[in-house]
Design a protein around this motif. Structure first.
Motif, PDB file in Angstrom:
ATOM      1  N   LYS A 255      -7.997  16.982 -32.346  1.00  0.00           N
ATOM      2  CA  LYS A 255      -7.482  17.691 -31.177  1.00  0.00           C
ATOM      3  C   LYS A 255      -8.664  18.113 -30.322  1.00  0.00           C
ATOM      4  CE  LYS A 255      -3.020  17.824 -32.187  1.00  0.00           C
ATOM      5  NZ  LYS A 255      -2.003  17.180 -31.336  1.00  0.00           N
ATOM      6  N   VAL A 256      -8.903  17.394 -29.268  1.00  0.00           N
ATOM      7  CA  VAL A 256     -10.035  17.686 -28.389  1.00  0.00           C
ATOM      8  C   VAL A 256      -9.546  17.598 -26.946  1.00  0.00           C
ATOM      9  CG1 VAL A 256     -10.761  15.256 -28.348  1.00  0.00           C
ATOM     10  CG2 VAL A 256     -12.433  17.055 -27.826  1.00  0.00           C
ATOM     11  N   PRO A 257      -9.951  18.508 -26.070  1.00  0.00           N
ATOM     12  CA  PRO A 257      -9.511  18.430 -24.669  1.00  0.00           C
ATOM     13  C   PRO A 257      -9.954  17.105 -24.031  1.00  0.00           C
ATOM     14  CG  PRO A 257     -10.536  20.558 -25.115  1.00  0.00           C
ATOM     15  CD  PRO A 257     -10.808  19.690 -26.315  1.00  0.00           C
ATOM     16  N   VAL A 258      -9.050  16.517 -23.257  1.00  0.00           N
ATOM     17  CA  VAL A 258      -9.353  15.271 -22.560  1.00  0.00           C
ATOM     18  C   VAL A 258      -9.233  15.516 -21.058  1.00  0.00           C
ATOM     19  CG1 VAL A 258      -8.745  12.853 -22.213  1.00  0.00           C
ATOM     20  CG2 VAL A 258      -8.490  13.887 -24.488  1.00  0.00           C
ATOM     21  N   HIS A 281      -5.523  15.977 -19.001  1.00  0.00           N
ATOM     22  CA  HIS A 281      -5.571  16.556 -17.660  1.00  0.00           C
ATOM     23  C   HIS A 281      -6.332  15.588 -16.767  1.00  0.00           C
ATOM     24  CE1 HIS A 281      -4.911  21.010 -19.006  1.00  0.00           C
ATOM     25  NE2 HIS A 281      -4.095  20.171 -19.612  1.00  0.00           N
ATOM     26  N   PHE A 282      -5.745  15.231 -15.628  1.00  0.00           N
ATOM     27  CA  PHE A 282      -6.385  14.222 -14.779  1.00  0.00           C
ATOM     28  C   PHE A 282      -6.342  14.637 -13.314  1.00  0.00           C
ATOM     29  CE2 PHE A 282      -2.059  13.072 -15.910  1.00  0.00           C
ATOM     30  CZ  PHE A 282      -1.439  12.835 -14.696  1.00  0.00           C
ATOM     31  N   VAL A 283      -7.253  14.067 -12.566  1.00  0.00           N
ATOM     32  CA  VAL A 283      -7.415  14.429 -11.161  1.00  0.00           C
ATOM     33  C   VAL A 283      -6.396  13.697 -10.290  1.00  0.00           C
ATOM     34  CG1 VAL A 283      -9.064  12.617 -10.540  1.00  0.00           C
ATOM     35  CG2 VAL A 283      -9.215  14.847  -9.423  1.00  0.00           C
ATOM     36  N   GLN A 284      -5.977  14.354  -9.210  1.00  0.00           N
ATOM     37  CA  GLN A 284      -5.077  13.769  -8.218  1.00  0.00           C
ATOM     38  C   GLN A 284      -5.536  14.212  -6.825  1.00  0.00           C
ATOM     39  OE1 GLN A 284      -1.404  12.119  -9.526  1.00  0.00           O
ATOM     40  NE2 GLN A 284      -3.445  11.494 -10.121  1.00  0.00           N
ATOM     41  N   THR A 285      -5.042  13.535  -5.803  1.00  0.00           N
ATOM     42  CA  THR A 285      -5.321  13.969  -4.442  1.00  0.00           C
ATOM     43  C   THR A 285      -4.120  14.663  -3.821  1.00  0.00           C
ATOM     44  OG1 THR A 285      -4.715  11.746  -3.699  1.00  0.00           O
ATOM     45  CG2 THR A 285      -7.069  12.226  -3.903  1.00  0.00           C
ATOM     46  N   TYR A 286      -2.942  14.528  -4.463  1.00  0.00           N
ATOM     47  CA  TYR A 286      -1.748  15.135  -3.866  1.00  0.00           C
ATOM     48  C   TYR A 286      -0.656  15.288  -4.918  1.00  0.00           C
ATOM     49  CZ  TYR A 286       1.700  16.368  -0.338  1.00  0.00           C
ATOM     50  OH  TYR A 286       2.619  17.053   0.413  1.00  0.00           O
ATOM     51  N   SER A 287       0.179  16.302  -4.720  1.00  0.00           N
ATOM     52  CA  SER A 287       1.367  16.474  -5.553  1.00  0.00           C
ATOM     53  C   SER A 287       2.552  16.823  -4.655  1.00  0.00           C
ATOM     54  CB  SER A 287       1.164  17.589  -6.580  1.00  0.00           C
ATOM     55  OG  SER A 287       2.383  17.861  -7.256  1.00  0.00           O
ATOM     56  N   PHE A 288       3.693  16.216  -4.935  1.00  0.00           N
ATOM     57  CA  PHE A 288       4.905  16.531  -4.181  1.00  0.00           C
ATOM     58  C   PHE A 288       5.651  17.723  -4.786  1.00  0.00           C
ATOM     59  CE2 PHE A 288       4.083  12.247  -2.712  1.00  0.00           C
ATOM     60  CZ  PHE A 288       4.415  12.327  -1.362  1.00  0.00           C
ATOM     61  N   PHE A 289       5.092  18.297  -5.870  1.00  0.00           N
ATOM     62  CA  PHE A 289       5.675  19.497  -6.458  1.00  0.00           C
ATOM     63  C   PHE A 289       5.123  20.731  -5.759  1.00  0.00           C
ATOM     64  CE2 PHE A 289       6.409  16.469  -9.855  1.00  0.00           C
ATOM     65  CZ  PHE A 289       7.673  16.804 -10.289  1.00  0.00           C
ATOM     66  N   ALA A 384      -3.697  17.611 -12.635  1.00  0.00           N
ATOM     67  CA  ALA A 384      -2.303  17.405 -13.045  1.00  0.00           C
ATOM     68  C   ALA A 384      -2.218  16.958 -14.498  1.00  0.00           C
ATOM     69  CB  ALA A 384      -1.647  16.364 -12.135  1.00  0.00           C
ATOM     70  N   GLN A 385      -0.989  16.961 -15.011  1.00  0.00           N
ATOM     71  CA  GLN A 385      -0.701  16.445 -16.348  1.00  0.00           C
ATOM     72  C   GLN A 385       0.725  15.916 -16.339  1.00  0.00           C
ATOM     73  OE1 GLN A 385      -0.137  21.012 -17.752  1.00  0.00           O
ATOM     74  NE2 GLN A 385      -0.598  19.601 -19.378  1.00  0.00           N
ATOM     75  N   PHE A 386       1.058  15.143 -17.368  1.00  0.00           N
ATOM     76  CA  PHE A 386       2.421  14.635 -17.500  1.00  0.00           C
ATOM     77  C   PHE A 386       3.278  15.644 -18.266  1.00  0.00           C
ATOM     78  CE2 PHE A 386       0.646  10.447 -16.553  1.00  0.00           C
ATOM     79  CZ  PHE A 386       1.668   9.867 -15.812  1.00  0.00           C
ATOM     80  N   ILE A 387       4.359  16.068 -17.649  1.00  0.00           N
ATOM     81  CA  ILE A 387       5.360  16.911 -18.319  1.00  0.00           C
ATOM     82  C   ILE A 387       6.701  16.201 -18.170  1.00  0.00           C
ATOM     83  CG2 ILE A 387       6.516  19.143 -18.400  1.00  0.00           C
ATOM     84  CD1 ILE A 387       3.578  19.324 -19.174  1.00  0.00           C
ATOM     85  N   ASP A 388       7.290  15.810 -19.307  1.00  0.00           N
ATOM     86  CA  ASP A 388       8.577  15.082 -19.279  1.00  0.00           C
ATOM     87  C   ASP A 388       8.516  13.877 -18.339  1.00  0.00           C
ATOM     88  OD1 ASP A 388       9.671  16.959 -21.029  1.00  0.00           O
ATOM     89  OD2 ASP A 388      10.283  18.273 -19.380  1.00  0.00           O
ATOM     90  N   ASN A 389       7.454  13.099 -18.456  1.00  0.00           N
ATOM     91  CA  ASN A 389       7.253  11.879 -17.661  1.00  0.00           C
ATOM     92  C   ASN A 389       7.047  12.138 -16.173  1.00  0.00           C
ATOM     93  OD1 ASN A 389       7.480  10.115 -19.883  1.00  0.00           O
ATOM     94  ND2 ASN A 389       9.704  10.264 -19.778  1.00  0.00           N
ATOM     95  N   ARG A 390       6.827  13.388 -15.811  1.00  0.00           N
ATOM     96  CA  ARG A 390       6.569  13.708 -14.409  1.00  0.00           C
ATOM     97  C   ARG A 390       5.142  14.198 -14.275  1.00  0.00           C
ATOM     98  NH1 ARG A 390      10.284  18.317 -12.770  1.00  0.00           N
ATOM     99  NH2 ARG A 390       9.549  19.068 -14.789  1.00  0.00           N
ATOM    100  N   ILE A 391       4.475  13.785 -13.197  1.00  0.00           N
ATOM    101  CA  ILE A 391       3.121  14.246 -12.925  1.00  0.00           C
ATOM    102  C   ILE A 391       3.218  15.568 -12.173  1.00  0.00           C
ATOM    103  CG2 ILE A 391       0.974  13.769 -11.706  1.00  0.00           C
ATOM    104  CD1 ILE A 391       1.574  10.775 -12.081  1.00  0.00           C
TER     105      ILE A 391
END
Length: 396
Positions: A255-258, A281-289, A384-391
């Motif tokens: 278990k190591v942070p990614v 946890h990954f980088v994004q340029t935009y979120s519609f949430f 961002a991260q994936f929660i229930d297949n959503r970014i």
């Protein structure tokens, strides 16, 4: 007037009328001739979702531009796509077809840095502006060409790498990160960028490990990083191999942070990675949430109207493909308008003439200059991260 001269005069007049009519038709045909915008991206395989997202963002922008009368006196924009299958050689073949046969005015690239890196020299040689809406390799825009025809509305590795280190230090108190990188030009670009970012902060990496894009087991590389004391992993890879890294960590019980570049966002990551894909946890340029700007609300509504499968922000995925491509298409249209022409070199210089554009990702202020072909800066990233297949954005 003699009969013969009368006939001759009527013949001359009818000939002149015919020429005028012909010229009128030619003028209308010229006005109606579309301005072709090319796209070379993955439309099949594990990264097909990324290609579809780019397509949707571009097409939505094209629809808006065409609805307002098009460009250059009423000419409509037309999107012409080709599948590169994430293969550099196929990407170059597709790019050649779009440049030489379809005569595209601007050529858009796709998800994969190696493909874009292979296409850019051709674009520079043929003086066709290349727009990158996803691939982040630093060398795509910083390619040494003069003049340089490659532009980008997307992340850039050198900037992302600094952001990855900052994020790991802030959120995971990382002091000894390890790198697990795909063994291709994108991985090389990030290795260079991460080394520079770590050196600037006086941080020493636990180790640097590489893997091939088709590897199914990364346990040997990860075992070496664990033994070296890595307290965080910097991951660079697209959907398939990133998922294999997560599955290898699961098999090890480590278990190591990614902290990842945005490769996992390009397709069916959680389906391939399993339940622990949510921990990346990954980088994004935009979120519609979250709360959207007026432009964000407008684009969301337009996407839902055009694509019935989109019921809400969770269905606009990958968000970066849509958002980057949408803004990139509008900026490209502004460059063509500023050029007053579809000539490649004039359009290249047209990018430098753009003053402001109130876009989806941000309000752009002189986004391109002769020394900077990247419109997205270090303050324009979200995590961002994936929660229930959503970014979804990471809650800090």
């Amino acid at each position: 007037m003699s009969f013969s001269s009368s006939v001759a005069r009527r013949s001359f007049l009818s000939g002149a009328a015919a020429l005028a009519l012909s010229a009128g038709f030619a003028g209308s045909a010229l006005a109606a001739e579309t301005i072709k915008i090319g796209l070379v991206t993955a439309m099949s395989g594990q990264s097909a979702l990324a290609g579809e997202a780019i397509t949707r963002g571009m097409q939505l922008a094209i629809d808006e531009i065409n609805a307002k009368g098009g460009l250059l006196g009423g000419r409509q924009l037309e999107l012409v796509r080709r599948d590169d299958e994430a293969n550099p050689a196929k990407g170059v073949t597709a790019a050649r077809e779009l440049i030489f046969k379809e005569k595209v005015t601007v050529l858009f690239g796709g998800l994969d840095t190696p493909v874009s890196m292979a296409i850019v020299p051709l674009a520079n040689q043929e003086k066709v502006p290349f727009m990158g809406p996803w691939a982040a390799g630093t060398g795509i825009t910083r390619n040494g060409a003069n003049p340089n025809f490659a532009f980008r509305v997307s992340a850039m590795d050198d900037i992302v790498d600094v952001a990855m280190l900052q994020y790991a230090q802030k959120n995971f108190k990382s002091v000894k990160p390890g790198m697990i990188l795909v063994n291709n030009p994108w991985g090389e670009s990030n290795e260079k960028g991460l080394k520079a970012a770590l050196a600037a902060k006086g941080v020493t990496a636990a180790g640097i490990e590489k893997y091939e894009a088709n590897d199914l087991d990364m346990i040997p590389q990860l075992t070496r990083l664990k033994a070296a004391g890595a307290d965080t992993l910097f991951l660079v890879g697209n959907v398939g191999p990133s998922a294999q890294v997560v599955k290898s960590l699961d098999r090890m019980g480590w278990k190591v942070p990614v902290v990842s570049h945005w490769g996992p966002a390009g397709g069916r990551f959680t389906e391939l990675a399993g339940p622990n894909g949510k921990d990346v946890h990954f980088v994004q340029t935009y979120s519609f949430f979250g709360k959207q700007s007026p432009k964000g609300e407008q684009v969301t509504k337009a996407l839902m109207a055009k694509y019935p499968g989109i019921k809400g922000p969770g269905d606009i995925t990958p968000a970066v493909g849509v958002a980057n491509a949408y803004d990139a298409m509008h900026l490209s249209a502004l460059a063509i308008a500023a050029a007053g022409s579809t000539d490649g070199d004039a359009v290249r210089q047209g990018f430098y003439k753009i003053k402001t554009y109130d876009g989806l990702i941000k309000k752009y202020d002189k986004p391109f200059t002769p020394t900077n072909h990247d419109a997205i800066g270090p303050d324009d990233y979200v995590w961002a991260q994936f929660i229930d297949n959503r970014i979804v954005p990471v809650e800090n």
